[in-house]
Enzyme design. Sequence first.
Site, mmCIF file in Angstrom:
data_model
loop_
_atom_site.group_PDB
_atom_site.id
_atom_site.type_symbol
_atom_site.label_atom_id
_atom_site.label_comp_id
_atom_site.label_asym_id
_atom_site.label_seq_id
_atom_site.Cartn_x
_atom_site.Cartn_y
_atom_site.Cartn_z
ATOM 1 N N GLU B 90 0.799 -1.228 0.000
ATOM 2 C CA GLU B 90 0.000 0.000 0.000
ATOM 3 C C GLU B 90 0.831 1.278 0.000
ATOM 4 O O GLU B 90 0.509 2.228 -0.702
ATOM 5 C CB GLU B 90 -0.939 0.016 1.218
ATOM 6 C CG GLU B 90 -2.221 -0.775 1.043
ATOM 7 C CD GLU B 90 -2.023 -2.279 1.180
ATOM 8 O OE1 GLU B 90 -0.893 -2.715 1.453
ATOM 9 O OE2 GLU B 90 -3.002 -3.015 1.010
ATOM 10 N N HIS B 159 -9.606 -5.486 11.133
ATOM 11 C CA HIS B 159 -10.286 -5.331 9.850
ATOM 12 C C HIS B 159 -11.620 -4.620 9.971
ATOM 13 O O HIS B 159 -12.448 -4.695 9.069
ATOM 14 C CB HIS B 159 -10.509 -6.707 9.200
ATOM 15 C CG HIS B 159 -9.243 -7.332 8.694
ATOM 16 N ND1 HIS B 159 -8.351 -7.947 9.525
ATOM 17 C CD2 HIS B 159 -8.714 -7.409 7.452
ATOM 18 C CE1 HIS B 159 -7.321 -8.387 8.813
ATOM 19 N NE2 HIS B 159 -7.519 -8.080 7.550
#
Lengths: 394, 361
Positions: B90, B159
């Site tokens: 990322e 998450h």
Amino acid sequence: MALSHLGASASRSSSLLKPLSSALSLRRPISGDNSPLTVETSVPFTSHQCEAPSRSVETNPKELLTFFRDMALMRRMEIAADSLYKAKLIRGFCHLYDGQEAVAVGMEAAITKKDCIITAYRDHCTFVSRGGTLLEVFAELMGRQAGCSKGKGGSMHFYKKDSNFYGGHGIVGAQVPLGCGLAFAQKYSKDETVTFALYGDGAANQGQLFEALNISALWDLPAILVCENNHYGMGTAEWRAAKSPAYYKRGDYVPGLKVDGMDALAVKQACKFAKEHALKNGPIILEMDTYRYHGHSMSDPGSTYRTRDEISGVRQERDPIERIRKLILSHDLATEKELKDVEKEVRKEVDDAIAQAKESPMPEPSELFTNVYAKGLGVESFGADRKEVRATLP
Amino acid sequence: MLAIARQRMLGQSFKKILPAVSVLRSYSSAAKQITVREALNSALDEEMSADPKVFLMGEEVGEYQGAYKITKGLLEKYGPERVLDTPITEAGFTGIGVGAAYYGLKPVVEFMTFNFSMQAIDHIINSAAKSNYMSAGQISVPIVFRGPNGAAAGVGAQHSQCYAAWYASCPGLKVLSPYNSEDARGLLKAAIRDPDPVVFLENELLYGESFPVSDEVLDSSFCLPIGKAKIEREGKDVTITAFSKMAAEMLEKDGIYAEVINLRSIRPLDRSTINASVRKTNRLITVEEGFPQHGVGAEICASVVEESFSYLDAPVERIAGADVPMPYAANLERMAVPQVEDIVRAAKRACYRSVPLAATA
């Protein structure tokens, strides 16, 4: 071998031993046999910036049988988890390890519980090889109190600190700097132990890995980076994600070894070698050439980016359990029936653990607010409606 | 956010809700229904078709058709130069996206979930948000960061976080969060056309939800304004920001008519719509999924206290995610995420009604 306690109690393993030894009237009792045996690994090791260890591995019948049993147990456990997920008893994410069992058992055979292991989210089998019980696995997967994280972590967050298993991490690559940190602490404390930080081929491209590796090399940390290369980062094949998929060479100035990750003995040899190296010379990379039969997770069929022929080909040619079975049979260490009986026993152990896990209750509501801090200082925490649900953190 | 509880309600008791849903569906005179997923996919498709500078980047967006199938079919249509599968890196690919935007391209960067955006947050804040300011207008950053945000179902602590408050606190960013298919289409198109960096917070549980859309919404020129909230349901007794038509349905029975504001835009926040509503109803409940401290609700509350203090007849109520990391166990997770009953209870408090006890003679 801690795995012999995978059943609910020690008596189970001793009752396992009886039928086997009683069947072996013409054979040495295999379960207690430590007599040395040398086996060649499937392929030689390939090395980078170091001299590869020998492909002749010392083992013994007891170890081979333990490998067989432990991997059969892990295999059954993961397949059972698949069914539980489809039955909606497991929620969220579930990443299965079947196919990769040799890495977990081979590594454990080379080290002690004082060495540390840290991995990503495909952690069920690594947890078990570190001494976790099936009950803890299934209860955690189902979000129950008997789970290793009391139901609060889930599939991706198994831990076992008392055997130096540090999880269980959801963010790709994050566990590698953390593992180097464990190694730092080991060196700082002069413990003469090492850390194995496991990551996948997908994570191998993460920048934080190289940052941590650079520091580990500078500071001579006893860090062993283990790339479990199952050749796919979720749906992306290694050649589409890495300019150089020779992960054992990616450390550049850090030595590396490429290992057949489907061969538990090769894994053991490599980890033994790596531990010796890391204690003397600092970090080393091990690339385990392995394969996962399932897709990335239960939401991924695993067949849109791989052919079924490839998957079945690996299963036929390289399955880690079949390899050990052939080895045991060819060295006449047990009969086919005895091995099948072991498989039946582990199947029963798994079924029993699932039944027990289903009995375990869901966490108490008060558990919502426990363990936010180690030292809560008496501050208040709040539920969704802060005027209705509040708690003091101890 | 609005639909999250609606989604949970659907999970819990579909039968009870169905009549309410059919009432709601009749609000719009639309003939067609599309899912949020289809809405996002069509928006991306149309914007890529209209402007060759728009390209997509992210993990599994191409060959895999998108981790949540939002980018399905786009690789096939636009080719590998405009739909790029990235490695799981990322920080790297976000930086690359921002650099491409510096040069004048219009990247749409997907985070598989916004939890992973934390790996790249330096680029979002320091490289994207602040550049126009630091360069006195020379370097604008026409980039969109999109992906699912907030809780899903049973995905655990790492998450499930909602990043609305974090990104919305940063000047230089625009932060949008659609609810239904109309929002998804209109806001994503607006985000892609906007010359500034936009953080586009979707919701995984909404992707499969269908909503009616008018022909106007389906037109390729359709666009919603950034910075304008929508009054989903008019009411007079209490203002609820960001959440559940269902709560409004339930409240009606007890004689409470809530005015439900779908924020759509977290930054810029539509303070005038919120304040106008509170001046009408005199009571406010803020609802959000994220952590309560320093959250979106805290900002809305401060804004209302600053602008409309004398109009408030009751303290502002905040409903938010529980102040704990998201637990995995289903019962604990349910306690950690706002439920319809939490909003109803808060609304009744704000209206000085007590929660009804067991039936009395």
